[in-house]
Design a protein around this motif. Sequence first.
Motif, PDB file in Angstrom:
ATOM      1  N   VAL A  11       0.629  -1.214  -0.079  1.00 51.62           N
ATOM      2  CA  VAL A  11      -0.089   0.000  -0.019  1.00 51.62           C
ATOM      3  C   VAL A  11       0.996   1.303   0.212  1.00 51.62           C
ATOM      4  CG1 VAL A  11      -0.225  -0.045   2.624  1.00 51.62           C
ATOM      5  CG2 VAL A  11      -1.842   1.357   1.295  1.00 51.62           C
ATOM      6  N   GLY A  12       0.144   2.195  -0.799  1.00 47.24           N
ATOM      7  CA  GLY A  12       0.895   3.557  -0.623  1.00 47.24           C
ATOM      8  C   GLY A  12       0.170   4.585  -0.749  1.00 47.24           C
ATOM      9  N   VAL A  13       0.321   5.913  -0.207  1.00 47.66           N
ATOM     10  CA  VAL A  13      -0.566   7.034  -0.383  1.00 47.66           C
ATOM     11  C   VAL A  13      -0.251   7.950  -1.429  1.00 47.66           C
ATOM     12  CG1 VAL A  13      -1.337   9.023   1.187  1.00 47.66           C
ATOM     13  CG2 VAL A  13      -0.502   6.743   2.212  1.00 47.66           C
ATOM     14  N   TYR A  14      -1.415   8.322  -2.250  1.00 46.48           N
ATOM     15  CA  TYR A  14      -1.468   9.022  -3.370  1.00 46.48           C
ATOM     16  C   TYR A  14      -1.114  10.386  -2.866  1.00 46.48           C
ATOM     17  CZ  TYR A  14      -2.349  10.977  -8.089  1.00 46.48           C
ATOM     18  OH  TYR A  14      -2.024  11.613  -9.077  1.00 46.48           O
ATOM     19  N   ILE A  15      -0.027  11.393  -3.722  1.00 37.67           N
ATOM     20  CA  ILE A  15       0.114  12.463  -3.195  1.00 37.67           C
ATOM     21  C   ILE A  15      -0.300  13.691  -4.242  1.00 37.67           C
ATOM     22  CG2 ILE A  15       1.601  11.993  -1.283  1.00 37.67           C
ATOM     23  CD1 ILE A  15       3.884  12.811  -3.197  1.00 37.67           C
ATOM     24  N   GLY A  16      -0.943  12.971  -5.508  1.00 38.66           N
ATOM     25  CA  GLY A  16      -1.153  13.722  -6.521  1.00 38.66           C
ATOM     26  C   GLY A  16      -0.023  14.064  -7.695  1.00 38.66           C
ATOM     27  N   ASN A  17      -0.203  14.515  -8.612  1.00 34.78           N
ATOM     28  CA  ASN A  17       0.637  14.462  -9.861  1.00 34.78           C
ATOM     29  C   ASN A  17       1.627  13.224 -10.130  1.00 34.78           C
ATOM     30  OD1 ASN A  17       0.429  17.356 -10.173  1.00 34.78           O
ATOM     31  ND2 ASN A  17       1.889  17.789  -8.520  1.00 34.78           N
ATOM     32  N   ASP A  18       0.487  12.007 -10.058  1.00 35.49           N
ATOM     33  CA  ASP A  18       1.064  10.608 -10.605  1.00 35.49           C
ATOM     34  C   ASP A  18       1.962  10.291  -9.455  1.00 35.49           C
ATOM     35  OD1 ASP A  18       1.198   8.430 -12.143  1.00 35.49           O
ATOM     36  OD2 ASP A  18       3.110   9.110 -12.926  1.00 35.49           O
ATOM     37  N   GLU A  19       2.356  10.805  -8.320  1.00 32.98           N
ATOM     38  CA  GLU A  19       3.114  10.389  -7.260  1.00 32.98           C
ATOM     39  C   GLU A  19       2.562   9.877  -6.088  1.00 32.98           C
ATOM     40  OE1 GLU A  19       7.162  13.157  -7.915  1.00 32.98           O
ATOM     41  OE2 GLU A  19       5.481  13.882  -6.866  1.00 32.98           O
ATOM     42  N   PHE A  20       3.171   9.186  -5.464  1.00 29.57           N
ATOM     43  CA  PHE A  20       2.705   8.113  -4.365  1.00 29.57           C
ATOM     44  C   PHE A  20       3.839   7.879  -3.286  1.00 29.57           C
ATOM     45  CE2 PHE A  20       3.663   4.561  -6.536  1.00 29.57           C
ATOM     46  CZ  PHE A  20       4.137   3.644  -5.906  1.00 29.57           C
ATOM     47  N   ILE A  21       3.713   8.178  -1.993  1.00 30.77           N
ATOM     48  CA  ILE A  21       4.779   7.791  -1.003  1.00 30.77           C
ATOM     49  C   ILE A  21       4.441   6.484  -0.230  1.00 30.77           C
ATOM     50  CG2 ILE A  21       5.498   8.626   1.281  1.00 30.77           C
ATOM     51  CD1 ILE A  21       5.453  11.261   0.347  1.00 30.77           C
ATOM     52  N   HIS A  22       5.512   5.756   0.018  1.00 33.31           N
ATOM     53  CA  HIS A  22       5.129   4.372   0.763  1.00 33.31           C
ATOM     54  C   HIS A  22       6.570   3.985   1.296  1.00 33.31           C
ATOM     55  CE1 HIS A  22       6.974   2.015  -2.938  1.00 33.31           C
ATOM     56  NE2 HIS A  22       7.147   3.324  -3.304  1.00 33.31           N
ATOM     57  N   ALA A  23       6.530   2.834   2.233  1.00 32.00           N
ATOM     58  CA  ALA A  23       7.678   2.324   2.730  1.00 32.00           C
ATOM     59  C   ALA A  23       7.874   1.013   1.811  1.00 32.00           C
ATOM     60  CB  ALA A  23       6.935   1.914   4.103  1.00 32.00           C
ATOM     61  N   ALA A  24       8.944   1.083   1.351  1.00 31.93           N
ATOM     62  CA  ALA A  24       9.359   0.128   0.303  1.00 31.93           C
ATOM     63  C   ALA A  24      10.397  -0.820   0.909  1.00 31.93           C
ATOM     64  CB  ALA A  24       9.839   0.794  -1.025  1.00 31.93           C
ATOM     65  N   SER A  25      10.263  -2.110   0.659  1.00 30.03           N
ATOM     66  CA  SER A  25      11.213  -3.048   1.434  1.00 30.03           C
ATOM     67  C   SER A  25      12.178  -3.295   0.674  1.00 30.03           C
ATOM     68  CB  SER A  25      10.645  -4.530   1.758  1.00 30.03           C
ATOM     69  OG  SER A  25       9.987  -4.990   0.596  1.00 30.03           O
TER      70      SER A  25
END
Length: 359
Positions: free
Chosen positions: A319-333
């Motif tokens: 899962v990630g969180v969408y932040i706009g402009n085609d981008e998202f932030i997530h914790a990537a293993s």
Amino acid sequence: MKKPQLKKTLGLAALCAVALVGLKDTGILLSDHTTTLNSGKTLSFAAEEEVNIIGEKEGIFTVKKGDAQVSIPKNKLIKTEGSEKTFITKKNTPIKSNGKVLRNLFLGEQVSLAQDRNDGYVVKTKDGLTGLVSKDALEAAGTSNYITKGTSKVDKTLKNNNKTLVVKKNQEISIISFEKGNFVLINNTGDAFYLPLADVQIDGKDIAPASPTPVKTVAKAVLPEVKEEVAPADGSKSSRVLASLTNKLGSTYVYGDTGSAGYDCSGLVYAIYKNELNINVPRTSSAQSQYGKQVSKDQLQAGDLIFFATTGTGNVSHVGVYIGNDEFIHAASGQGKVVKNKLSEKYYTQNFVNATRVL
């Protein structure tokens, strides 16, 4: 059904090439198909006929029927089972080719075996990479069940007894089989749902029905289209979530953690929504994917949760969180920290499952 066997006369290079596509795969025809053999005779296949798949390349499956080997377009046939040996990564580890690191494998990522070597396993990832991985980083996961990716042409809510599965137009869907004119889809808990052949594209193409007769839907499995308007995200809450996410960029990835030493993907979402907004979202990514209102990709707003299937099962695992402009932030293993990525990157496009709006 008897499966074709490898001939002992195959050389090592040929054996490795065959291992990538498999000689023990089976599939189901989605529509009637007739081909002309070199002898001038015709060979016919019926819709829903099971066939042996002995090879594949872009856009084409090679199948065997009797003594004949023929090519069938991929939009007329789906794989349903095979004998591919699979592994699950049990720790963060690189996949290498000619000594060069291609990328890091995600914790829990599923890969398929191409070759067993003394210095490691040559494996193939779901995003198409083939390379060498240390044996001690993998654990056997058994035999894989094939999942065919398709695209829904409709907005529809599917029903199985008291359970539902929402499918959005242009959404990528995971197909496990085909029966009675319907594709069989499964949800995160393994419940089956049915979507008519005419409502799906395979390999970017429509599938020609077997006859002019319209495909009949299964009354118990498919409900009329549902067009639900989802309320816009709360802007002030979204801003707080985005500020918290940005502040956590670079934080260490720690499996099972919600902030004491770092975060895993669902732990990051859980911690931010709990600490910033006092919203108690579920703890796992699969449960989070069913929380809130389902939204399609073209409805995404900042603060929406986006979900991916990264282990090869078709089930939500990231899962990630969408932040706009085609981008998202997530914790990537794989990268070992909280990062920002583009949703349009090939890996995330291929593994996108759904999105929800909680704010």
